[in-house]
Design an enzyme around this catalytic site. Sequence first.
Site, mmCIF file in Angstrom:
data_model
loop_
_atom_site.group_PDB
_atom_site.id
_atom_site.type_symbol
_atom_site.label_atom_id
_atom_site.label_comp_id
_atom_site.label_asym_id
_atom_site.label_seq_id
_atom_site.Cartn_x
_atom_site.Cartn_y
_atom_site.Cartn_z
ATOM 1 N N GLY A 13 -7.451 -9.954 -7.523
ATOM 2 C CA GLY A 13 -6.880 -8.642 -7.978
ATOM 3 C C GLY A 13 -5.512 -9.108 -8.218
ATOM 4 N NE ARG A 31 -12.207 -9.905 -8.859
ATOM 5 C CZ ARG A 31 -11.742 -9.518 -7.771
ATOM 6 N NH1 ARG A 31 -11.404 -10.417 -6.741
ATOM 7 N NH2 ARG A 31 -10.882 -8.361 -7.519
ATOM 8 C CG ASP A 57 -9.942 -11.825 1.759
ATOM 9 O OD1 ASP A 57 -9.951 -11.548 0.320
ATOM 10 O OD2 ASP A 57 -10.682 -10.866 2.377
ATOM 11 N N GLY A 58 -10.059 -13.954 -0.891
ATOM 12 C CA GLY A 58 -11.074 -14.447 -1.850
ATOM 13 C C GLY A 58 -10.693 -15.963 -2.188
ATOM 14 C CB THR A 86 -3.452 -9.091 -1.729
ATOM 15 O OG1 THR A 86 -4.408 -7.997 -1.545
ATOM 16 C CG2 THR A 86 -3.196 -9.561 -0.428
ATOM 17 C CG ASP A 123 -5.887 -4.369 -0.674
ATOM 18 O OD1 ASP A 123 -5.705 -3.337 -1.132
ATOM 19 O OD2 ASP A 123 -6.903 -5.254 -1.088
ATOM 20 C CG ASP A 157 -6.211 -7.759 3.077
ATOM 21 O OD1 ASP A 157 -5.652 -8.370 2.369
ATOM 22 O OD2 ASP A 157 -7.572 -7.262 2.574
ATOM 23 N NE ARG A 213 -13.238 -3.541 -1.765
ATOM 24 C CZ ARG A 213 -13.507 -4.412 -2.776
ATOM 25 N NH1 ARG A 213 -14.024 -4.347 -3.880
ATOM 26 N NH2 ARG A 213 -12.879 -6.081 -2.524
ATOM 27 N N GLY A 219 5.915 12.263 3.974
ATOM 28 C CA GLY A 219 5.417 13.731 4.771
ATOM 29 C C GLY A 219 4.288 14.156 4.574
ATOM 30 C CB ALA A 220 0.808 12.816 3.584
ATOM 31 C CG HIS A 264 -6.498 -0.566 -11.332
ATOM 32 N ND1 HIS A 264 -7.740 0.141 -11.117
ATOM 33 C CD2 HIS A 264 -6.937 -2.052 -11.226
ATOM 34 C CE1 HIS A 264 -8.641 -0.506 -10.970
ATOM 35 N NE2 HIS A 264 -8.387 -1.782 -10.726
ATOM 36 N NE ARG A 282 -5.725 -4.190 -8.492
ATOM 37 C CZ ARG A 282 -5.998 -4.885 -7.336
ATOM 38 N NH1 ARG A 282 -5.026 -5.560 -6.853
ATOM 39 N NH2 ARG A 282 -6.895 -4.756 -6.668
#
Length: 329
Positions: free
Chosen positions: A18, A79, A110-111, A133, A135, A137, A179, A193-194, A260, A263
Amino acid sequence: MTDDIIKVKTIGVLTSGGDSPGMNAAIRAVVRAASTVNLKVYGIKHGYYGLIHEEFTELDTHSVSNIIQRGGTILKSARSEEFRTKEGREKAAKNLKKYNIDALVVIGGDGTFTGGNFLAKEHGFNVVGVPATIDNDIIGTDETIGYDSALNTALEAIDKIRDTADAHERMFLVEVMGRDTGFIALETSIATGAELALLPEELTHVEEVKRQLHDMLKAQRRSSLVVVAEGDETGGAIKLAEKIKDDFSHYDMRVCILGHIQRGGAPTARDRVLASRLGAAAVRVLLEGHSEVMVGVVNNALKITPLRVAISKKKELDHTLIELAKLLR
Protein backbone atom coordinates in the site's frame (compact mmCIF):
# COMPACT_ATOMS: atom_id res chain seq x y z
CA MET A 1 34.47 1.06 6.23
CA THR A 2 36.38 1.59 2.97
CA ASP A 3 36.13 -2.08 2.03
CA ASP A 4 32.37 -2.04 2.64
CA ILE A 5 31.93 1.05 0.44
CA ILE A 6 33.82 -0.66 -2.40
CA LYS A 7 31.55 -3.72 -2.12
CA VAL A 8 28.42 -1.62 -2.52
CA LYS A 9 28.58 0.11 -5.88
CA THR A 10 25.00 -0.04 -7.15
CA ILE A 11 21.77 0.22 -5.17
CA GLY A 12 18.24 -0.69 -6.21
CA VAL A 13 15.23 0.95 -4.57
CA LEU A 14 11.56 -0.04 -4.75
CA THR A 15 8.25 0.73 -3.11
CA SER A 16 5.81 -2.08 -2.47
CA GLY A 17 2.42 -2.76 -0.93
CA GLY A 18 0.00 0.00 0.00
CA ASP A 19 1.24 3.47 -0.86
CA SER A 20 1.74 6.04 1.88
CA PRO A 21 2.52 9.77 1.84
CA GLY A 22 6.26 10.28 2.19
CA MET A 23 7.41 7.39 0.00
CA ASN A 24 8.69 9.89 -2.58
CA ALA A 25 10.64 11.73 0.09
CA ALA A 26 12.28 8.42 1.06
CA ILE A 27 13.17 7.63 -2.58
CA ARG A 28 14.67 11.11 -2.93
CA ALA A 29 16.77 10.65 0.19
CA VAL A 30 18.09 7.26 -0.96
CA VAL A 31 19.14 8.66 -4.34
CA ARG A 32 20.73 11.83 -3.01
CA ALA A 33 22.53 10.11 -0.14
CA ALA A 34 23.88 7.51 -2.59
CA SER A 35 25.05 10.19 -5.04
CA THR A 36 27.27 11.80 -2.39
CA VAL A 37 29.39 8.62 -2.30
CA ASN A 38 29.17 8.00 -6.07
CA LEU A 39 26.85 5.03 -5.93
CA LYS A 40 24.66 4.24 -8.92
CA VAL A 41 20.92 3.88 -8.15
CA TYR A 42 18.25 2.03 -10.08
CA GLY A 43 14.59 2.63 -9.33
CA ILE A 44 12.46 -0.49 -9.74
CA LYS A 45 8.90 0.26 -10.79
CA HIS A 46 5.85 -1.63 -9.51
CA GLY A 47 7.65 -3.21 -6.57
CA TYR A 48 8.51 -6.90 -6.73
CA TYR A 49 6.49 -7.28 -9.93
CA GLY A 50 8.90 -4.89 -11.61
CA LEU A 51 11.83 -6.72 -10.11
CA ILE A 52 10.70 -9.87 -11.88
CA HIS A 53 9.69 -8.18 -15.14
CA GLU A 54 12.78 -5.98 -15.40
CA GLU A 55 11.21 -2.54 -14.91
CA PHE A 56 14.47 -0.81 -14.01
CA THR A 57 15.28 2.87 -14.51
CA GLU A 58 18.44 4.67 -13.47
CA LEU A 59 17.87 7.52 -11.03
CA ASP A 60 20.05 10.54 -10.35
CA THR A 61 19.64 13.71 -8.30
CA HIS A 62 17.73 15.37 -11.15
CA SER A 63 15.30 12.40 -11.37
CA VAL A 64 14.13 13.02 -7.82
CA SER A 65 13.84 16.80 -7.95
CA ASN A 66 10.48 18.29 -6.96
CA ILE A 67 8.99 15.07 -5.55
CA ILE A 68 9.41 15.51 -1.79
CA GLN A 69 5.99 17.20 -1.54
CA ARG A 70 4.12 14.66 -3.67
CA GLY A 71 1.96 11.87 -2.34
CA GLY A 72 1.93 8.37 -3.83
CA THR A 73 5.17 7.01 -5.28
CA ILE A 74 6.96 7.84 -8.52
CA LEU A 75 8.10 4.21 -8.65
CA LYS A 76 4.50 2.99 -8.41
CA SER A 77 3.46 -0.01 -6.36
CA ALA A 78 1.88 -3.38 -7.08
CA ARG A 79 1.25 -6.79 -5.57
CA SER A 80 3.11 -9.78 -7.00
CA GLU A 81 1.86 -13.30 -6.47
CA GLU A 82 4.74 -14.58 -8.62
CA PHE A 83 7.30 -13.17 -6.18
CA ARG A 84 5.76 -15.33 -3.45
CA THR A 85 7.19 -18.36 -5.27
CA LYS A 86 10.84 -19.48 -5.32
CA GLU A 87 10.78 -19.39 -9.11
CA GLY A 88 9.64 -15.78 -9.07
CA ARG A 89 12.34 -14.77 -6.61
CA GLU A 90 14.94 -16.52 -8.77
CA LYS A 91 13.89 -14.36 -11.73
CA ALA A 92 14.15 -11.27 -9.52
CA ALA A 93 17.62 -12.25 -8.34
CA LYS A 94 18.83 -12.82 -11.91
CA ASN A 95 17.64 -9.35 -12.89
CA LEU A 96 19.44 -7.77 -9.95
CA LYS A 97 22.64 -9.52 -11.01
CA LYS A 98 22.10 -8.50 -14.63
CA TYR A 99 22.17 -4.84 -13.61
CA ASN A 100 25.05 -5.42 -11.17
CA ILE A 101 22.86 -4.36 -8.27
CA ASP A 102 24.43 -5.55 -5.04
CA ALA A 103 22.16 -3.86 -2.48
CA LEU A 104 18.42 -3.27 -2.34
CA VAL A 105 16.40 -0.71 -0.35
CA VAL A 106 12.78 -1.80 0.04
CA ILE A 107 10.25 0.82 1.16
CA GLY A 108 6.95 -0.47 2.55
CA GLY A 109 5.38 -2.51 5.34
CA ASP A 110 5.61 -6.04 6.69
CA GLY A 111 4.74 -7.71 3.37
CA THR A 112 7.48 -5.73 1.66
CA PHE A 113 9.96 -6.68 4.37
CA THR A 114 8.96 -10.34 4.19
CA GLY A 115 9.76 -10.33 0.46
CA GLY A 116 13.08 -8.59 1.05
CA ASN A 117 13.97 -11.04 3.78
CA PHE A 118 13.35 -14.01 1.46
CA LEU A 119 15.51 -12.42 -1.22
CA ALA A 120 18.35 -11.86 1.23
CA LYS A 121 18.15 -15.37 2.70
CA GLU A 122 17.79 -17.27 -0.57
CA HIS A 123 20.10 -15.26 -2.82
CA GLY A 124 22.50 -13.43 -0.53
CA PHE A 125 21.51 -9.90 -1.49
CA ASN A 126 22.10 -7.00 0.86
CA VAL A 127 18.65 -5.71 1.81
CA VAL A 128 17.61 -2.80 4.03
CA GLY A 129 13.98 -1.97 4.79
CA VAL A 130 12.46 1.49 5.23
CA PRO A 131 9.11 1.36 7.09
CA ALA A 132 6.37 3.14 5.15
CA THR A 133 2.74 2.34 5.94
CA ILE A 134 -0.16 4.44 7.18
CA ASP A 135 -1.04 1.65 9.64
CA ASN A 136 1.98 2.41 11.87
CA ASP A 137 2.13 -1.26 12.83
CA ILE A 138 5.85 -1.99 12.37
CA ILE A 139 7.94 -2.58 15.48
CA GLY A 140 11.38 -1.00 15.67
CA THR A 141 10.23 2.56 14.93
CA ASP A 142 8.05 5.01 16.83
CA GLU A 143 6.25 5.98 13.62
CA THR A 144 6.17 4.71 10.08
CA ILE A 145 6.32 6.95 7.03
CA GLY A 146 2.81 8.05 6.06
CA TYR A 147 1.15 7.56 9.43
CA ASP A 148 1.21 11.22 10.47
CA SER A 149 -0.15 12.31 7.09
CA ALA A 150 -2.99 9.77 7.17
CA LEU A 151 -3.78 10.77 10.74
CA ASN A 152 -4.04 14.43 9.82
CA THR A 153 -6.17 13.67 6.76
CA ALA A 154 -8.60 11.71 8.94
CA LEU A 155 -8.53 14.45 11.56
CA GLU A 156 -9.46 17.17 9.06
CA ALA A 157 -12.26 15.08 7.58
CA ILE A 158 -13.75 14.13 10.97
CA ASP A 159 -13.63 17.74 12.19
CA LYS A 160 -15.79 18.67 9.20
CA ILE A 161 -18.13 15.76 9.86
CA ARG A 162 -18.49 16.94 13.47
CA ASP A 163 -19.61 20.37 12.23
CA THR A 164 -22.46 18.94 10.19
CA ALA A 165 -23.29 16.40 12.90
CA ASP A 166 -23.75 19.23 15.41
CA ALA A 167 -25.79 21.31 12.98
CA HIS A 168 -28.34 18.53 12.46
CA GLU A 169 -27.96 16.71 15.79
CA ARG A 170 -26.95 13.52 14.04
CA MET A 171 -25.12 10.38 15.03
CA PHE A 172 -22.17 9.64 12.75
CA LEU A 173 -20.27 6.36 12.45
CA VAL A 174 -17.00 7.21 10.73
CA GLU A 175 -14.85 4.39 9.40
CA VAL A 176 -11.08 4.92 9.11
CA MET A 177 -8.40 2.63 7.74
CA GLY A 178 -6.89 -0.02 9.97
CA ARG A 179 -7.60 -3.58 8.92
CA ASP A 180 -5.44 -5.16 11.62
CA THR A 181 -4.47 -2.22 13.82
CA GLY A 182 -6.30 0.69 15.41
CA PHE A 183 -3.61 3.37 15.51
CA ILE A 184 -5.48 5.79 13.23
CA ALA A 185 -8.84 5.15 14.90
CA LEU A 186 -7.47 5.57 18.42
CA GLU A 187 -5.53 8.78 17.88
CA THR A 188 -8.16 10.45 15.70
CA SER A 189 -10.82 9.62 18.28
CA ILE A 190 -8.80 11.43 20.95
CA ALA A 191 -7.92 14.36 18.70
CA THR A 192 -11.51 14.88 17.49
CA GLY A 193 -13.25 14.30 20.82
CA ALA A 194 -15.17 11.29 19.51
CA GLU A 195 -17.58 9.60 21.89
CA LEU A 196 -16.35 6.11 21.05
CA ALA A 197 -13.49 4.37 19.23
CA LEU A 198 -13.85 0.78 18.08
CA LEU A 199 -10.52 -0.97 17.54
CA PRO A 200 -9.42 -4.37 16.16
CA GLU A 201 -7.29 -4.85 19.28
CA GLU A 202 -10.27 -4.70 21.63
CA LEU A 203 -13.32 -6.96 21.61
CA THR A 204 -16.41 -4.94 20.70
CA HIS A 205 -19.66 -5.86 22.42
CA VAL A 206 -22.52 -4.39 20.41
CA GLU A 207 -24.81 -4.25 23.45
CA GLU A 208 -22.17 -2.26 25.32
CA VAL A 209 -21.86 0.14 22.38
CA LYS A 210 -25.64 0.62 22.47
CA ARG A 211 -25.58 1.28 26.21
CA GLN A 212 -22.82 3.84 25.98
CA LEU A 213 -24.52 5.67 23.13
CA HIS A 214 -27.82 5.72 25.04
CA ASP A 215 -26.04 7.18 28.08
CA MET A 216 -24.47 9.89 25.96
CA LEU A 217 -27.76 10.81 24.34
CA LYS A 218 -29.43 10.98 27.76
CA ALA A 219 -26.74 13.45 28.77
CA GLN A 220 -28.23 15.73 26.08
CA ARG A 221 -25.30 15.67 23.75
CA ARG A 222 -26.31 17.34 20.51
CA SER A 223 -24.47 14.80 18.37
CA SER A 224 -22.50 11.59 18.67
CA LEU A 225 -19.40 10.59 16.79
CA VAL A 226 -18.10 7.02 16.72
CA VAL A 227 -14.77 6.27 15.03
CA VAL A 228 -14.59 2.70 13.73
CA ALA A 229 -11.44 0.99 12.46
CA GLU A 230 -12.25 -0.96 9.29
CA GLY A 231 -10.88 -4.13 10.91
CA ASP A 232 -13.09 -4.00 13.98
CA GLU A 233 -14.83 -7.35 14.43
CA THR A 234 -18.26 -5.76 14.11
CA GLY A 235 -17.50 -5.63 10.39
CA GLY A 236 -16.87 -1.92 10.00
CA ALA A 237 -19.16 1.11 10.21
CA ILE A 238 -21.84 -0.09 7.79
CA LYS A 239 -22.40 -3.41 9.56
CA LEU A 240 -22.27 -1.73 12.96
CA ALA A 241 -24.99 0.67 11.84
CA GLU A 242 -27.16 -2.27 10.78
CA LYS A 243 -26.72 -3.87 14.21
CA ILE A 244 -27.69 -0.81 16.24
CA LYS A 245 -30.11 1.10 13.98
CA ASP A 246 -33.30 -0.37 15.51
CA ASP A 247 -32.29 0.92 18.95
CA PHE A 248 -31.73 4.42 17.59
CA SER A 249 -34.47 4.65 14.96
CA HIS A 250 -35.57 8.05 16.34
CA TYR A 251 -32.10 9.51 15.66
CA ASP A 252 -30.66 10.54 12.33
CA MET A 253 -27.77 8.08 11.95
CA ARG A 254 -25.26 8.43 9.14
CA VAL A 255 -22.25 6.36 8.05
CA CYS A 256 -19.16 7.89 6.49
CA ILE A 257 -16.27 5.77 5.18
CA LEU A 258 -13.11 7.82 4.67
CA GLY A 259 -11.38 5.09 2.68
CA HIS A 260 -8.40 5.77 0.43
CA ILE A 261 -8.46 9.53 0.94
CA GLN A 262 -6.22 8.67 3.91
CA ARG A 263 -3.52 7.31 1.59
CA GLY A 264 -3.39 10.32 -0.72
CA GLY A 265 -2.28 13.92 -0.53
CA ALA A 266 0.95 15.71 0.26
CA PRO A 267 2.91 14.30 3.21
CA THR A 268 3.11 16.38 6.36
CA ALA A 269 6.36 18.06 7.37
CA ARG A 270 6.80 15.37 10.01
CA ASP A 271 6.56 12.58 7.42
CA ARG A 272 8.90 14.37 5.01
CA VAL A 273 11.56 14.70 7.68
CA LEU A 274 11.12 11.09 8.86
CA ALA A 275 11.29 9.77 5.30
CA SER A 276 14.40 11.84 4.59
CA ARG A 277 16.11 10.55 7.73
CA LEU A 278 15.28 6.93 7.04
CA GLY A 279 16.10 7.00 3.33
CA ALA A 280 19.55 8.47 4.01
CA ALA A 281 20.07 6.08 6.93
CA ALA A 282 19.32 3.08 4.69
CA VAL A 283 22.24 4.01 2.44
CA ARG A 284 24.51 4.62 5.40
CA VAL A 285 23.84 1.28 7.09
CA LEU A 286 24.44 -0.55 3.80
CA LEU A 287 27.83 1.12 3.52
CA GLU A 288 28.55 0.11 7.10
CA GLY A 289 28.06 -3.53 6.12
CA HIS A 290 24.55 -4.14 7.50
CA SER A 291 21.99 -6.27 5.70
CA GLU A 292 18.64 -7.92 6.42
CA VAL A 293 17.75 -5.00 8.68
CA MET A 294 15.18 -2.22 8.91
CA VAL A 295 16.01 1.36 9.83
CA GLY A 296 13.70 3.20 12.21
CA VAL A 297 13.62 6.07 14.68
CA VAL A 298 13.00 5.42 18.38
CA ASN A 299 13.12 8.29 20.88
CA ASN A 300 14.52 10.48 18.09
CA ALA A 301 17.53 8.19 17.57
CA LEU A 302 18.23 5.89 14.64
CA LYS A 303 17.51 2.23 15.43
CA ILE A 304 18.47 -0.81 13.38
CA THR A 305 16.17 -3.84 13.68
CA PRO A 306 16.67 -7.23 11.99
CA LEU A 307 14.03 -7.78 9.30
CA ARG A 308 13.09 -11.13 10.86
CA VAL A 309 12.24 -9.26 14.08
CA ALA A 310 10.39 -6.45 12.29
CA ILE A 311 8.06 -8.96 10.60
CA SER A 312 7.67 -11.25 13.61
CA LYS A 313 4.77 -9.36 15.19
CA LYS A 314 2.63 -6.24 14.98
CA LYS A 315 3.36 -3.18 17.06
CA GLU A 316 0.96 -2.85 19.98
CA LEU A 317 -1.21 0.15 20.72
CA ASP A 318 -0.19 2.38 23.60
CA HIS A 319 -2.62 1.27 26.31
CA THR A 320 -2.29 4.58 28.13
CA LEU A 321 -3.86 6.19 25.06
CA ILE A 322 -6.71 3.66 25.14
CA GLU A 323 -7.38 4.61 28.75
CA LEU A 324 -7.12 8.30 27.90
CA ALA A 325 -9.71 7.92 25.14
CA LYS A 326 -12.11 6.29 27.60
CA LEU A 327 -11.45 8.93 30.26
CA LEU A 328 -12.21 11.83 27.92
CA ARG A 329 -15.51 10.53 26.48
